[in-house]
Design an enzyme around this catalytic site. Structure first.
Site, PDB file in Angstrom:
ATOM      1  N   ASP A 124       0.843  -1.202   0.000  1.00 40.14           N
ATOM      2  CA  ASP A 124       0.000   0.000   0.000  1.00 40.14           C
ATOM      3  C   ASP A 124       0.876   1.250   0.000  1.00 40.14           C
ATOM      4  O   ASP A 124       1.520   1.570   0.992  1.00 40.14           O
ATOM      5  CB  ASP A 124      -0.879   0.004   1.263  1.00 40.14           C
ATOM      6  CG  ASP A 124      -1.792   1.226   1.299  1.00 40.14           C
ATOM      7  OD1 ASP A 124      -2.902   1.139   0.745  1.00 40.14           O
ATOM      8  OD2 ASP A 124      -1.383   2.275   1.843  1.00 40.14           O
TER       9      ASP A 124
ATOM     10  N   TYR B 126       3.335   9.588  -0.675  1.00 40.25           N
ATOM     11  CA  TYR B 126       4.437   8.987   0.096  1.00 40.25           C
ATOM     12  C   TYR B 126       5.799   9.167  -0.592  1.00 40.25           C
ATOM     13  O   TYR B 126       6.830   8.903   0.005  1.00 40.25           O
ATOM     14  CB  TYR B 126       4.201   7.488   0.355  1.00 40.25           C
ATOM     15  CG  TYR B 126       2.905   7.133   1.061  1.00 40.25           C
ATOM     16  CD1 TYR B 126       2.113   8.124   1.647  1.00 40.25           C
ATOM     17  CD2 TYR B 126       2.462   5.814   1.138  1.00 40.25           C
ATOM     18  CE1 TYR B 126       0.918   7.793   2.282  1.00 40.25           C
ATOM     19  CE2 TYR B 126       1.271   5.486   1.773  1.00 40.25           C
ATOM     20  CZ  TYR B 126       0.504   6.478   2.333  1.00 40.25           C
ATOM     21  OH  TYR B 126      -0.675   6.153   2.955  1.00 40.25           O
TER      22      TYR B 126
ATOM     23  N   LYS C 251      -2.689   5.828  -4.395  1.00 41.26           N
ATOM     24  CA  LYS C 251      -3.811   6.736  -4.099  1.00 41.26           C
ATOM     25  C   LYS C 251      -3.595   8.085  -4.781  1.00 41.26           C
ATOM     26  O   LYS C 251      -2.451   8.523  -4.936  1.00 41.26           O
ATOM     27  CB  LYS C 251      -3.924   6.978  -2.578  1.00 41.26           C
ATOM     28  CG  LYS C 251      -3.791   5.712  -1.733  1.00 41.26           C
ATOM     29  CD  LYS C 251      -3.981   5.951  -0.256  1.00 41.26           C
ATOM     30  CE  LYS C 251      -3.619   4.722   0.556  1.00 41.26           C
ATOM     31  NZ  LYS C 251      -2.176   4.571   0.861  1.00 41.26           N
TER      32      LYS C 251
ATOM     33  N   HIS D   6      -7.579   9.396  -1.885  1.00 42.22           N
ATOM     34  CA  HIS D   6      -6.890   9.391  -0.586  1.00 42.22           C
ATOM     35  C   HIS D   6      -7.739   9.988   0.546  1.00 42.22           C
ATOM     36  O   HIS D   6      -7.783   9.442   1.642  1.00 42.22           O
ATOM     37  CB  HIS D   6      -5.553  10.141  -0.730  1.00 42.22           C
ATOM     38  CG  HIS D   6      -4.497   9.681   0.220  1.00 42.22           C
ATOM     39  ND1 HIS D   6      -3.169   9.598  -0.120  1.00 42.22           N
ATOM     40  CD2 HIS D   6      -4.560   9.285   1.508  1.00 42.22           C
ATOM     41  CE1 HIS D   6      -2.471   9.172   0.929  1.00 42.22           C
ATOM     42  NE2 HIS D   6      -3.289   8.976   1.921  1.00 42.22           N
TER      43      HIS D   6
HETATM   44  P1  NAD Z   1       0.809   1.408  11.967  1.00 44.75           P
HETATM   45  O1  NAD Z   1      -0.285   1.239  12.958  1.00 44.75           O
HETATM   46  O2  NAD Z   1       1.022   0.398  10.926  1.00 44.75           O
HETATM   47  O3  NAD Z   1       2.110   1.643  12.826  1.00 44.75           O
HETATM   48  C1  NAD Z   1       3.389   1.629  12.285  1.00 44.75           C
HETATM   49  C2  NAD Z   1       4.387   1.917  13.403  1.00 44.75           C
HETATM   50  O4  NAD Z   1       4.141   1.054  14.514  1.00 44.75           O
HETATM   51  C3  NAD Z   1       5.817   1.625  12.962  1.00 44.75           C
HETATM   52  O5  NAD Z   1       6.400   2.766  12.396  1.00 44.75           O
HETATM   53  C4  NAD Z   1       6.473   1.222  14.258  1.00 44.75           C
HETATM   54  O6  NAD Z   1       6.870   2.373  14.961  1.00 44.75           O
HETATM   55  C5  NAD Z   1       5.350   0.549  15.015  1.00 44.75           C
HETATM   56  N1  NAD Z   1       5.331  -0.921  14.856  1.00 44.75           N
HETATM   57  C6  NAD Z   1       5.079  -1.640  13.741  1.00 44.75           C
HETATM   58  N2  NAD Z   1       5.116  -2.955  14.013  1.00 44.75           N
HETATM   59  C7  NAD Z   1       5.409  -3.067  15.312  1.00 44.75           C
HETATM   60  C8  NAD Z   1       5.583  -4.169  16.174  1.00 44.75           C
HETATM   61  N3  NAD Z   1       5.444  -5.419  15.748  1.00 44.75           N
HETATM   62  N4  NAD Z   1       5.883  -3.929  17.480  1.00 44.75           N
HETATM   63  C9  NAD Z   1       6.009  -2.670  17.942  1.00 44.75           C
HETATM   64  N5  NAD Z   1       5.843  -1.577  17.173  1.00 44.75           N
HETATM   65  C10 NAD Z   1       5.546  -1.777  15.876  1.00 44.75           C
HETATM   66  O7  NAD Z   1       0.591   2.878  11.343  1.00 44.75           O
HETATM   67  P2  NAD Z   1       0.706   3.604   9.926  1.00 44.75           P
HETATM   68  O8  NAD Z   1       2.055   3.526   9.354  1.00 44.75           O
HETATM   69  O9  NAD Z   1       0.118   4.943  10.159  1.00 44.75           O
HETATM   70  O10 NAD Z   1      -0.330   2.827   9.015  1.00 44.75           O
HETATM   71  C11 NAD Z   1       0.001   1.732   8.188  1.00 44.75           C
HETATM   72  C12 NAD Z   1      -0.161   2.068   6.727  1.00 44.75           C
HETATM   73  O11 NAD Z   1      -1.463   2.579   6.457  1.00 44.75           O
HETATM   74  C13 NAD Z   1       0.760   3.195   6.227  1.00 44.75           C
HETATM   75  O12 NAD Z   1       2.084   2.776   6.047  1.00 44.75           O
HETATM   76  C14 NAD Z   1       0.062   3.573   4.957  1.00 44.75           C
HETATM   77  O13 NAD Z   1       0.329   2.644   3.924  1.00 44.75           O
HETATM   78  C15 NAD Z   1      -1.396   3.491   5.382  1.00 44.75           C
HETATM   79  N6  NAD Z   1      -1.936   4.810   5.790  1.00 44.75           N
HETATM   80  C16 NAD Z   1      -2.944   5.343   5.061  1.00 44.75           C
HETATM   81  C17 NAD Z   1      -3.498   6.566   5.404  1.00 44.75           C
HETATM   82  C18 NAD Z   1      -4.626   7.118   4.595  1.00 44.75           C
HETATM   83  O14 NAD Z   1      -4.981   8.284   4.778  1.00 44.75           O
HETATM   84  N7  NAD Z   1      -5.198   6.344   3.700  1.00 44.75           N
HETATM   85  C19 NAD Z   1      -3.014   7.278   6.517  1.00 44.75           C
HETATM   86  C20 NAD Z   1      -1.983   6.720   7.253  1.00 44.75           C
HETATM   87  C21 NAD Z   1      -1.460   5.471   6.903  1.00 44.75           C
END
Ligand code: NAD
Length: 275
Positions: A48, A53, A78, A111
């Site tokens: 994704d 990004y 997106k 998005h």
């Molecule tokens: P997430 O909940 O996936 O958290 C990621 C963070 O959590 C990492 O950077 C790390 O610090 C921590 N983490 C990950 N795995 C872990 C583990 N096993 N143990 C401990 N800590 C851990 O949050 P995110 O990155 O905001 O969301 C995931 C994906 O969703 C993004 O990369 C993106 O592709 C998407 N996204 C989309 C939108 C949108 O508006 N559509 C907005 C934000 C994110």
């Protein structure tokens, strides 16, 4: 219990992986390439990204050098807010697939629901879909009223709605609406960026399964038929986040986690975006 290769059906018959990798804030260059390489070796197949990004080129290089057949991968990108509108979305799409180095996209998402623009943006997605350039089209950050507006005006309905969703923001009303209309829900920030992993009830459930809190949360998503796309660049966490298919949460445990909801957003409220 399933496997990392499990898929779900979208309403148009396209199969989408039930779990994937999010790459927001993964840096263009060696970081994105190494992250995707590690993830693909672990069995991740859904990637994704987004034009916002600024790492689509790196995603493209990583998937093309992986040797994995294109049809086994599921690539989402997106259209960003400043690109919305009919012609500008068509142009943004061409830019994205060129950067990704692919001929078709698996899923293209609006998005954010930019007021006054998202309907025109959606019409551009419908055109791309009708031309076979994208296998499924969807939205992101749409609330029920945005979906109602879209469904009332457009011919093609979204296959997916990607929203902030985790145990502190379980989005039950939106999930019920999406289920009724056969729109798959995908969770961004499925781990609430790690803010909640020390929660005692989660730790207790995790300990009883010999798992981590992160794995319990991701398993909760899967058992709720929500597609989680956790992000990490750390190989051990990429592995941990994918090891979800050798245990199952009981109905009681699901209820306990459901009970943690506080309707707490960490990201923007889609009705009040200023970007
Ligand atoms: P997430 O909940 O996936 O958290 C990621 C963070 O959590 C990492 O950077 C790390 O610090 C921590 N983490 C990950 N795995 C872990 C583990 N096993 N143990 C401990 N800590 C851990 O949050 P995110 O990155 O905001 O969301 C995931 C994906 O969703 C993004 O990369 C993106 O592709 C998407 N996204 C989309 C939108 C949108 O508006 N559509 C907005 C934000 C994110």
């Amino acid at each position: 219990m399933g496997s990392i290769f499990d898929k779900v059906n979208l309403h148009n018959g396209v199969e989408m992986p039930a779990f994937g990798l999010g790459v927001y804030k993964v840096e263009e260059g060696s970081q994105i390439e190494e992250t995707i390489n590690t993830a693909l070796n672990l069995g991740y197949r859904l990637i994704d990204t987004a034009s916002f990004y600024k790492n689509e080129e790196g995603v493209g290089r990583a998937i093309s050098s992986s040797g994995i057949p294109r049809e086994d991968l599921f690539i989402t990108t997106k259209v960003w807010n400043s690109e919305q509108g009919y012609e500008s979305t068509l142009k943004a799409f061409e830019d994205s697939i060129e950067k990704l180095g692919i001929e078709y996209l698996d899923l293209y998402l609006v998005h954010w629901p930019v007021k006054g623009k998202y309907i025109e943006t959606w019409r551009a997605l419908e055109k791309l879909y009708s031309e076979g350039k994208v296998r499924a089209i969807g939205v992101s950050n749409f609330k029920v009223h945005h979906l109602q507006d879209l469904l009332g005006q457009c011919s093609e309905k979204p296959a997916v709605n990607q929203v902030e969703l985790h145990p502190l923001l379980s989005q039950q009303e939106l999930r019920d609406y999406c289920q009724k209309h056969n729109i798959r829900v995908e969770a961004w920030s499925p781990l609430s960026r790690g803010r909640f992993l020390d929660e005692p009830l989660l730790r207790q459930i995790a300990a009883s399964h010999g798992k981590t809190s992160a794995q319990v949360i991701l398993r909760w998503h899967l058992q709720n038929h929500i597609i989680p796309i956790p992000k990490s660049v750390t190989p051990s966490r990429l592995k941990e986040n994918a090891e979800l298919f050798d245990f199952e949460l009981s109905q009681e445990e699901m209820k306990v986690i459901n009970g943690l909801n506080k309707n707490q957003r960490f990201g923007a409220d889609p009705d009040h975006i200023d970007f």
